[in-house]
Design a protein around this motif. Structure first.
Motif, PDB file in Angstrom:
ATOM      1  N   PRO A  53      43.091  18.005  41.509  1.00  0.00           N
ATOM      2  CA  PRO A  53      43.232  18.349  42.922  1.00  0.00           C
ATOM      3  C   PRO A  53      43.942  17.245  43.695  1.00  0.00           C
ATOM      4  CG  PRO A  53      40.907  18.176  42.287  1.00  0.00           C
ATOM      5  CD  PRO A  53      41.717  17.806  41.104  1.00  0.00           C
ATOM      6  N   ILE A  54      44.576  17.648  44.773  1.00  0.00           N
ATOM      7  CA  ILE A  54      45.196  16.700  45.698  1.00  0.00           C
ATOM      8  C   ILE A  54      44.249  16.561  46.879  1.00  0.00           C
ATOM      9  CG2 ILE A  54      47.143  16.312  47.262  1.00  0.00           C
ATOM     10  CD1 ILE A  54      48.801  18.049  45.261  1.00  0.00           C
ATOM     11  N   VAL A  55      43.933  15.337  47.235  1.00  0.00           N
ATOM     12  CA  VAL A  55      43.105  15.076  48.416  1.00  0.00           C
ATOM     13  C   VAL A  55      43.940  14.256  49.377  1.00  0.00           C
ATOM     14  CG1 VAL A  55      41.010  14.005  49.308  1.00  0.00           C
ATOM     15  CG2 VAL A  55      40.975  15.145  47.078  1.00  0.00           C
ATOM     16  N   LYS A  56      44.157  14.838  50.556  1.00  0.00           N
ATOM     17  CA  LYS A  56      44.982  14.183  51.566  1.00  0.00           C
ATOM     18  C   LYS A  56      44.388  14.473  52.934  1.00  0.00           C
ATOM     19  CE  LYS A  56      49.672  13.980  50.857  1.00  0.00           C
ATOM     20  NZ  LYS A  56      51.025  14.535  50.859  1.00  0.00           N
ATOM     21  N   LYS A  57      44.184  13.434  53.713  1.00  0.00           N
ATOM     22  CA  LYS A  57      43.653  13.555  55.073  1.00  0.00           C
ATOM     23  C   LYS A  57      42.366  14.378  55.102  1.00  0.00           C
ATOM     24  CE  LYS A  57      48.109  12.927  57.235  1.00  0.00           C
ATOM     25  NZ  LYS A  57      49.134  13.414  58.117  1.00  0.00           N
ATOM     26  N   GLY A  58      41.502  14.143  54.135  1.00  0.00           N
ATOM     27  CA  GLY A  58      40.199  14.794  54.119  1.00  0.00           C
ATOM     28  C   GLY A  58      40.197  16.228  53.627  1.00  0.00           C
ATOM     29  N   GLU A  59      41.329  16.693  53.105  1.00  0.00           N
ATOM     30  CA  GLU A  59      41.395  18.067  52.609  1.00  0.00           C
ATOM     31  C   GLU A  59      41.712  18.063  51.119  1.00  0.00           C
ATOM     32  OE1 GLU A  59      43.248  22.255  53.992  1.00  0.00           O
ATOM     33  OE2 GLU A  59      44.705  20.630  53.834  1.00  0.00           O
ATOM     34  N   LEU A  60      40.953  18.861  50.370  1.00  0.00           N
ATOM     35  CA  LEU A  60      41.182  19.061  48.950  1.00  0.00           C
ATOM     36  C   LEU A  60      42.029  20.312  48.788  1.00  0.00           C
ATOM     37  CD1 LEU A  60      38.541  18.915  46.160  1.00  0.00           C
ATOM     38  CD2 LEU A  60      39.937  20.949  46.416  1.00  0.00           C
ATOM     39  N   VAL A  61      43.099  20.208  48.008  1.00  0.00           N
ATOM     40  CA  VAL A  61      43.960  21.353  47.685  1.00  0.00           C
ATOM     41  C   VAL A  61      44.090  21.383  46.173  1.00  0.00           C
ATOM     42  CG1 VAL A  61      46.232  22.404  47.977  1.00  0.00           C
ATOM     43  CG2 VAL A  61      45.214  21.103  49.863  1.00  0.00           C
ATOM     44  N   TRP A  62      43.846  22.558  45.589  1.00  0.00           N
ATOM     45  CA  TRP A  62      43.835  22.655  44.134  1.00  0.00           C
ATOM     46  C   TRP A  62      44.132  24.080  43.716  1.00  0.00           C
ATOM     47  CZ3 TRP A  62      39.727  24.437  40.594  1.00  0.00           C
ATOM     48  CH2 TRP A  62      39.916  24.000  39.270  1.00  0.00           C
ATOM     49  N   SER A  63      44.692  24.230  42.528  1.00  0.00           N
ATOM     50  CA  SER A  63      44.871  25.562  41.956  1.00  0.00           C
ATOM     51  C   SER A  63      44.429  25.541  40.503  1.00  0.00           C
ATOM     52  CB  SER A  63      46.316  26.051  42.086  1.00  0.00           C
ATOM     53  OG  SER A  63      47.178  25.249  41.338  1.00  0.00           O
ATOM     54  N   VAL A  64      43.959  26.687  40.053  1.00  0.00           N
ATOM     55  CA  VAL A  64      43.426  26.833  38.708  1.00  0.00           C
ATOM     56  C   VAL A  64      43.849  28.200  38.174  1.00  0.00           C
ATOM     57  CG1 VAL A  64      41.218  27.763  39.560  1.00  0.00           C
ATOM     58  CG2 VAL A  64      41.310  26.679  37.311  1.00  0.00           C
ATOM     59  N   THR A  65      44.027  28.292  36.880  1.00  0.00           N
ATOM     60  CA  THR A  65      44.308  29.571  36.247  1.00  0.00           C
ATOM     61  C   THR A  65      43.004  30.135  35.711  1.00  0.00           C
ATOM     62  OG1 THR A  65      46.522  28.848  35.641  1.00  0.00           O
ATOM     63  CG2 THR A  65      45.633  30.741  34.446  1.00  0.00           C
ATOM     64  N   LEU A  66      42.686  31.355  36.135  1.00  0.00           N
ATOM     65  CA  LEU A  66      41.459  32.026  35.697  1.00  0.00           C
ATOM     66  C   LEU A  66      41.804  33.312  34.960  1.00  0.00           C
ATOM     67  CD1 LEU A  66      39.279  31.660  38.937  1.00  0.00           C
ATOM     68  CD2 LEU A  66      39.233  30.223  36.881  1.00  0.00           C
ATOM     69  N   GLN A  67      41.038  33.607  33.938  1.00  0.00           N
ATOM     70  CA  GLN A  67      41.159  34.848  33.189  1.00  0.00           C
ATOM     71  C   GLN A  67      39.737  35.357  32.983  1.00  0.00           C
ATOM     72  OE1 GLN A  67      42.638  34.543  29.159  1.00  0.00           O
ATOM     73  NE2 GLN A  67      43.385  36.650  29.180  1.00  0.00           N
ATOM     74  N   PRO A  68      39.320  36.355  33.782  1.00  0.00           N
ATOM     75  CA  PRO A  68      37.917  36.792  33.755  1.00  0.00           C
ATOM     76  C   PRO A  68      37.436  37.322  32.403  1.00  0.00           C
ATOM     77  CG  PRO A  68      39.100  37.859  35.545  1.00  0.00           C
ATOM     78  CD  PRO A  68      40.091  37.050  34.788  1.00  0.00           C
ATOM     79  N   THR A  69      38.312  37.985  31.648  1.00  0.00           N
ATOM     80  CA  THR A  69      37.961  38.495  30.321  1.00  0.00           C
ATOM     81  C   THR A  69      39.143  38.216  29.390  1.00  0.00           C
ATOM     82  OG1 THR A  69      38.927  40.714  30.508  1.00  0.00           O
ATOM     83  CG2 THR A  69      36.679  40.414  31.412  1.00  0.00           C
ATOM     84  N   PRO A  70      38.924  38.281  28.085  1.00  0.00           N
ATOM     85  CA  PRO A  70      40.032  38.038  27.156  1.00  0.00           C
ATOM     86  C   PRO A  70      41.200  39.015  27.311  1.00  0.00           C
ATOM     87  CG  PRO A  70      37.939  37.877  26.006  1.00  0.00           C
ATOM     88  CD  PRO A  70      37.641  38.395  27.384  1.00  0.00           C
ATOM     89  N   ILE A  71      40.967  40.204  27.880  1.00  0.00           N
ATOM     90  CA  ILE A  71      42.062  41.162  28.055  1.00  0.00           C
ATOM     91  C   ILE A  71      42.599  41.178  29.482  1.00  0.00           C
ATOM     92  CG2 ILE A  71      41.336  42.612  26.122  1.00  0.00           C
ATOM     93  CD1 ILE A  71      40.146  44.564  28.215  1.00  0.00           C
ATOM     94  N   SER A  72      42.071  40.318  30.321  1.00  0.00           N
ATOM     95  CA  SER A  72      42.546  40.218  31.708  1.00  0.00           C
ATOM     96  C   SER A  72      43.864  39.470  31.772  1.00  0.00           C
ATOM     97  CB  SER A  72      41.538  39.461  32.575  1.00  0.00           C
ATOM     98  OG  SER A  72      40.314  40.140  32.672  1.00  0.00           O
ATOM     99  N   VAL A  73      44.597  39.708  32.858  1.00  0.00           N
ATOM    100  CA  VAL A  73      45.767  38.891  33.120  1.00  0.00           C
ATOM    101  C   VAL A  73      45.300  37.507  33.566  1.00  0.00           C
ATOM    102  CG1 VAL A  73      47.179  40.888  33.764  1.00  0.00           C
ATOM    103  CG2 VAL A  73      45.988  39.607  35.533  1.00  0.00           C
ATOM    104  N   HIS A  74      46.209  36.556  33.591  1.00  0.00           N
ATOM    105  CA  HIS A  74      45.908  35.223  34.103  1.00  0.00           C
ATOM    106  C   HIS A  74      46.190  35.228  35.605  1.00  0.00           C
ATOM    107  CE1 HIS A  74      46.414  34.307  29.818  1.00  0.00           C
ATOM    108  NE2 HIS A  74      45.566  33.319  30.061  1.00  0.00           N
ATOM    109  N   TYR A  75      45.237  34.744  36.375  1.00  0.00           N
ATOM    110  CA  TYR A  75      45.375  34.657  37.825  1.00  0.00           C
ATOM    111  C   TYR A  75      45.470  33.186  38.225  1.00  0.00           C
ATOM    112  CZ  TYR A  75      43.504  39.444  37.827  1.00  0.00           C
ATOM    113  OH  TYR A  75      43.284  40.785  37.597  1.00  0.00           O
TER     114      TYR A  75
END
Length: 146
Positions: free
Chosen positions: A28-50
């Motif tokens: 994550p990037i933390v700047k001026k008291g704010e955390l900004v982050w992104s993650v790839t999630l795949q809820p099930t093995p046949i789900s797309v990547h979000y």
């Protein structure tokens, strides 16, 4: 990383836990008291990547959005369990308190679960996730327990 004894979790604590739990993702990037982050999630093995984005400021509600792919809707139906601006509705009221609960242990798993229920809703038209009670004319929101 455990919660500091007798202390509130800070944005830096949140960032450290995300780095620790998601070592394959950019930190994550933390700047001026704010955390900004992104993650790839795949809820099930046949789900797309979000690709999911998270923004968090100390003592404020984290904002969580799906960055990619664009979420589709069912014909003539709006996306369920969404705040204005397409922020995911993941919990009700005080189920998440940023000074007490780690985002990595709550918000991120809840976002994956929300995506699972979204996929089910797209297929069936029914939202199978938990819902919190609301007064009449109040939009429904997802509910979680910590």
């Amino acid at each position: 990383m455990a919660k500091p004894r007798g202390r509130q979790l800070t944005v830096a604590h949140q960032a450290g836990r995300l780095k620790q739990q998601f070592q394959d993702e950019p930190g994550p990037i933390v700047k001026k008291g704010e955390l900004v982050w992104s993650v790839t999630l795949q809820p099930t093995p046949i789900s797309v990547h979000y690709k999911v984005g998270v923004r968090y400021r100390h003592r404020q509600r984290p904002t969580v959005k799906v960055l990619h792919p664009t979420l589709d809707t069912r014909p003539n139906e709006p996306l369920p369990h969404i705040f204005p601006g397409n922020e995911l509705c993941l919990y009700y009221k005080d189920e998440f308190i940023g000074t007490e609960h780690f985002i990595a242990d709550t918000i991120i798993p809840w976002a994956s679960e929300w995506l699972y229920f979204y996929e089910q809703w797209m297929s069936t038209g029914t939202w199978f996730g938990a819902e919190a009670p609301h007064q009449p004319d109040t939009p429904k929101r997802g509910s979680r327990t910590v």
